[in-house]
Scaffold this motif. Structure first.
Motif, PDB file in Angstrom:
ATOM      1  N   LYS A 122       0.839  -1.204   0.000  1.00 59.63           N
ATOM      2  CA  LYS A 122       0.000   0.000   0.000  1.00 59.63           C
ATOM      3  C   LYS A 122       0.872   1.251   0.000  1.00 59.63           C
ATOM      4  O   LYS A 122       0.678   2.161  -0.791  1.00 59.63           O
ATOM      5  CB  LYS A 122      -0.918  -0.011   1.224  1.00 59.63           C
ATOM      6  CG  LYS A 122      -2.303  -0.569   0.901  1.00 59.63           C
ATOM      7  CD  LYS A 122      -3.254  -0.438   2.078  1.00 59.63           C
ATOM      8  CE  LYS A 122      -3.302  -1.730   2.874  1.00 59.63           C
ATOM      9  NZ  LYS A 122      -3.922  -1.597   4.197  1.00 59.63           N
ATOM     10  N   LYS A 123       1.853   1.263   0.900  1.00 58.24           N
ATOM     11  CA  LYS A 123       2.731   2.437   1.003  1.00 58.24           C
ATOM     12  C   LYS A 123       3.413   2.728  -0.323  1.00 58.24           C
ATOM     13  O   LYS A 123       3.485   3.861  -0.767  1.00 58.24           O
ATOM     14  CB  LYS A 123       3.799   2.197   2.064  1.00 58.24           C
ATOM     15  CG  LYS A 123       3.372   2.553   3.459  1.00 58.24           C
ATOM     16  CD  LYS A 123       4.581   2.514   4.377  1.00 58.24           C
ATOM     17  CE  LYS A 123       4.258   3.082   5.739  1.00 58.24           C
ATOM     18  NZ  LYS A 123       5.418   3.027   6.638  1.00 58.24           N
ATOM     19  N   SER A 124       3.944   1.662  -0.914  1.00 58.80           N
ATOM     20  CA  SER A 124       4.695   1.838  -2.153  1.00 58.80           C
ATOM     21  C   SER A 124       3.785   2.314  -3.280  1.00 58.80           C
ATOM     22  O   SER A 124       4.118   3.221  -4.042  1.00 58.80           O
ATOM     23  CB  SER A 124       5.383   0.522  -2.520  1.00 58.80           C
ATOM     24  OG  SER A 124       5.279   0.255  -3.872  1.00 58.80           O
ATOM     25  N   GLU A 125       2.609   1.717  -3.323  1.00 58.08           N
ATOM     26  CA  GLU A 125       1.614   2.081  -4.332  1.00 58.08           C
ATOM     27  C   GLU A 125       1.265   3.566  -4.226  1.00 58.08           C
ATOM     28  O   GLU A 125       1.268   4.292  -5.210  1.00 58.08           O
ATOM     29  CB  GLU A 125       0.357   1.243  -4.097  1.00 58.08           C
ATOM     30  CG  GLU A 125      -0.629   1.270  -5.240  1.00 58.08           C
ATOM     31  CD  GLU A 125      -0.261   0.259  -6.321  1.00 58.08           C
ATOM     32  OE1 GLU A 125      -1.102   0.001  -7.170  1.00 58.08           O
ATOM     33  OE2 GLU A 125       0.880  -0.276  -6.306  1.00 58.08           O
ATOM     34  N   LYS A 126       1.016   3.986  -2.999  1.00 57.15           N
ATOM     35  CA  LYS A 126       0.609   5.357  -2.731  1.00 57.15           C
ATOM     36  C   LYS A 126       1.672   6.322  -3.241  1.00 57.15           C
ATOM     37  O   LYS A 126       1.380   7.338  -3.861  1.00 57.15           O
ATOM     38  CB  LYS A 126       0.472   5.526  -1.213  1.00 57.15           C
ATOM     39  CG  LYS A 126      -0.572   6.523  -0.785  1.00 57.15           C
ATOM     40  CD  LYS A 126      -0.790   6.328   0.697  1.00 57.15           C
ATOM     41  CE  LYS A 126      -1.343   7.500   1.427  1.00 57.15           C
ATOM     42  NZ  LYS A 126      -1.161   7.292   2.891  1.00 57.15           N
ATOM     43  N   GLN A 127       2.936   5.974  -2.990  1.00 59.51           N
ATOM     44  CA  GLN A 127       4.001   6.874  -3.393  1.00 59.51           C
ATOM     45  C   GLN A 127       4.148   6.928  -4.901  1.00 59.51           C
ATOM     46  O   GLN A 127       4.414   7.964  -5.467  1.00 59.51           O
ATOM     47  CB  GLN A 127       5.303   6.438  -2.747  1.00 59.51           C
ATOM     48  CG  GLN A 127       6.282   7.569  -2.670  1.00 59.51           C
ATOM     49  CD  GLN A 127       7.676   7.089  -2.560  1.00 59.51           C
ATOM     50  OE1 GLN A 127       8.032   6.094  -3.180  1.00 59.51           O
ATOM     51  NE2 GLN A 127       8.474   7.786  -1.781  1.00 59.51           N
ATOM     52  N   ARG A 128       3.984   5.767  -5.515  1.00 61.55           N
ATOM     53  CA  ARG A 128       4.002   5.720  -6.987  1.00 61.55           C
ATOM     54  C   ARG A 128       3.035   6.757  -7.554  1.00 61.55           C
ATOM     55  O   ARG A 128       3.333   7.460  -8.507  1.00 61.55           O
ATOM     56  CB  ARG A 128       3.574   4.333  -7.485  1.00 61.55           C
ATOM     57  CG  ARG A 128       4.651   3.305  -7.560  1.00 61.55           C
ATOM     58  CD  ARG A 128       5.472   3.473  -8.814  1.00 61.55           C
ATOM     59  NE  ARG A 128       6.875   3.303  -8.452  1.00 61.55           N
ATOM     60  CZ  ARG A 128       7.614   2.259  -8.825  1.00 61.55           C
ATOM     61  NH1 ARG A 128       7.113   1.329  -9.595  1.00 61.55           N
ATOM     62  NH2 ARG A 128       8.860   2.160  -8.439  1.00 61.55           N
ATOM     63  N   ILE A 146      10.561   6.032   2.139  1.00 64.12           N
ATOM     64  CA  ILE A 146       9.454   5.348   2.814  1.00 64.12           C
ATOM     65  C   ILE A 146      10.021   4.637   4.036  1.00 64.12           C
ATOM     66  O   ILE A 146      10.839   3.727   3.901  1.00 64.12           O
ATOM     67  CB  ILE A 146       8.813   4.302   1.882  1.00 64.12           C
ATOM     68  CG1 ILE A 146       8.443   4.933   0.546  1.00 64.12           C
ATOM     69  CG2 ILE A 146       7.587   3.703   2.548  1.00 64.12           C
ATOM     70  CD1 ILE A 146       7.934   3.928  -0.452  1.00 64.12           C
ATOM     71  N   LYS A 147       9.598   5.044   5.204  1.00 69.89           N
ATOM     72  CA  LYS A 147      10.118   4.416   6.417  1.00 69.89           C
ATOM     73  C   LYS A 147       9.420   3.092   6.658  1.00 69.89           C
ATOM     74  O   LYS A 147       8.192   3.023   6.682  1.00 69.89           O
ATOM     75  CB  LYS A 147       9.889   5.336   7.616  1.00 69.89           C
ATOM     76  CG  LYS A 147      10.841   6.512   7.649  1.00 69.89           C
ATOM     77  CD  LYS A 147      10.733   7.236   8.962  1.00 69.89           C
ATOM     78  CE  LYS A 147      11.752   8.378   9.004  1.00 69.89           C
ATOM     79  NZ  LYS A 147      11.657   9.121  10.254  1.00 69.89           N
ATOM     80  N   ILE A 148      10.194   2.052   6.861  1.00 69.44           N
ATOM     81  CA  ILE A 148       9.575   0.763   7.145  1.00 69.44           C
ATOM     82  C   ILE A 148      10.299   0.051   8.280  1.00 69.44           C
ATOM     83  O   ILE A 148      11.491   0.219   8.480  1.00 69.44           O
ATOM     84  CB  ILE A 148       9.546  -0.168   5.902  1.00 69.44           C
ATOM     85  CG1 ILE A 148      10.948  -0.431   5.394  1.00 69.44           C
ATOM     86  CG2 ILE A 148       8.698   0.418   4.817  1.00 69.44           C
ATOM     87  CD1 ILE A 148      10.999  -1.505   4.356  1.00 69.44           C
ATOM     88  N   TRP A 149       9.559  -0.734   8.998  1.00 70.68           N
ATOM     89  CA  TRP A 149      10.118  -1.544  10.071  1.00 70.68           C
ATOM     90  C   TRP A 149      10.196  -3.011   9.661  1.00 70.68           C
ATOM     91  O   TRP A 149      10.801  -3.809  10.336  1.00 70.68           O
ATOM     92  CB  TRP A 149       9.244  -1.425  11.316  1.00 70.68           C
ATOM     93  CG  TRP A 149       9.422  -0.145  12.048  1.00 70.68           C
ATOM     94  CD1 TRP A 149      10.169   0.037  13.164  1.00 70.68           C
ATOM     95  CD2 TRP A 149       8.859   1.124  11.743  1.00 70.68           C
ATOM     96  NE1 TRP A 149      10.109   1.344  13.566  1.00 70.68           N
ATOM     97  CE2 TRP A 149       9.317   2.038  12.710  1.00 70.68           C
ATOM     98  CE3 TRP A 149       8.020   1.585  10.719  1.00 70.68           C
ATOM     99  CZ2 TRP A 149       8.954   3.386  12.708  1.00 70.68           C
ATOM    100  CZ3 TRP A 149       7.659   2.905  10.712  1.00 70.68           C
ATOM    101  CH2 TRP A 149       8.128   3.813  11.698  1.00 70.68           C
TER     102      TRP A 149
END
Lengths: 92, 122
Positions: A17-23, A31-34
């Motif tokens: 989702k995060k990656s999609e949103k940024q695209r 993008i910060k990820i844990w």
């Protein structure tokens, strides 16, 4: 033991989702990820992820060669400063 | 004297064993090869006919990567890891064990001979 192929690669869902949103939007910014355990997928190529190492977020620019590795592999969790100094300290 | 896959000259051992002298061919592959060609495992390398030697050579050339090519492949893989900046690459760069073994003790294969630490006593 290798993971079964029928399961597909493991990725934490929210990364997609995060990656999609940024695209969709501005297309820069880290993008910060844990989720160090997630596999790097082809759709992540070209994006920068800040992978948490327990203390900081290490920026990782994903390229094709990294596909199939895990995010954690690119964000070392240990710092090693060497042993050189303890020679004199222990003499006394 | 049989010359298979470049420089390898296995001796008067059984074919099965002789083939394992080639880098990239171990017991399993050696068995596969003689199985495919229908050569008896009892045969010694020096009892092989020229034709059989030729067929072994062709089979290896066709189906397996071996010796120089294989060594090159392996070093390319290692180099890829090193250039990638991933954990395994870092371990290769530092000549430490790559697969999570302990380094507190042991790990001498990768680290080389133990170096004494000067002035450790007292």
């Amino acid at each position: 033991m290798t993971r079964s192929v029928w399961k597909g690669p493991f990725v934490d869902g929210y990364l997609l989702k995060k990656s999609e949103k940024q695209r969709g939007s501005g297309r820069n910014e880290v993008i910060k990820i844990w989720s160090r355990r997630s596999t790097i997928l082809p759709q992540f190529v070209g994006q920068t992820f800040g992978v948490h190492n327990g203390q900081k977020f290490i920026p990782v620019l994903v390229n094709e060669n990294m596909i199939g590795h895990k995010f954690g592999e690119f964000s070392p969790t240990r710092t090693f400063y060497g042993h050189a100094a303890d020679k004199k300290a222990k003499r006394k | 004297m049989a010359r298979i896959a470049g420089v390898n000259i296995p001796t008067q051992k059984r074919v099965e064993i002789g083939l394992t002298y080639i880098y990239g061919i171990g017991p399993t592959r050696a068995k596969q090869i003689i199985g495919k060609l229908g050569i008896s495992a009892e045969k010694r390398v020096n009892q092989l006919s020229d034709d059989e030697v030729l067929r072994i050579r062709e089979l290896i050339d066709r189906d397996y990567t071996v010796e120089g090519d294989l060594r090159r492949d392996v070093s390319i893989h290692i180099k890829r890891l090193m250039d990638l900046g991933c954990y395994r690459g870092l371990r290769h760069r530092k000549n430490l064990p790559v697969r999570g073994q302990r380094t507190h003790t042991n790990a001498r294969t990768r680290k080389g001979k133990a170096k004494p630490i000067a002035g450790k006593k007292k």
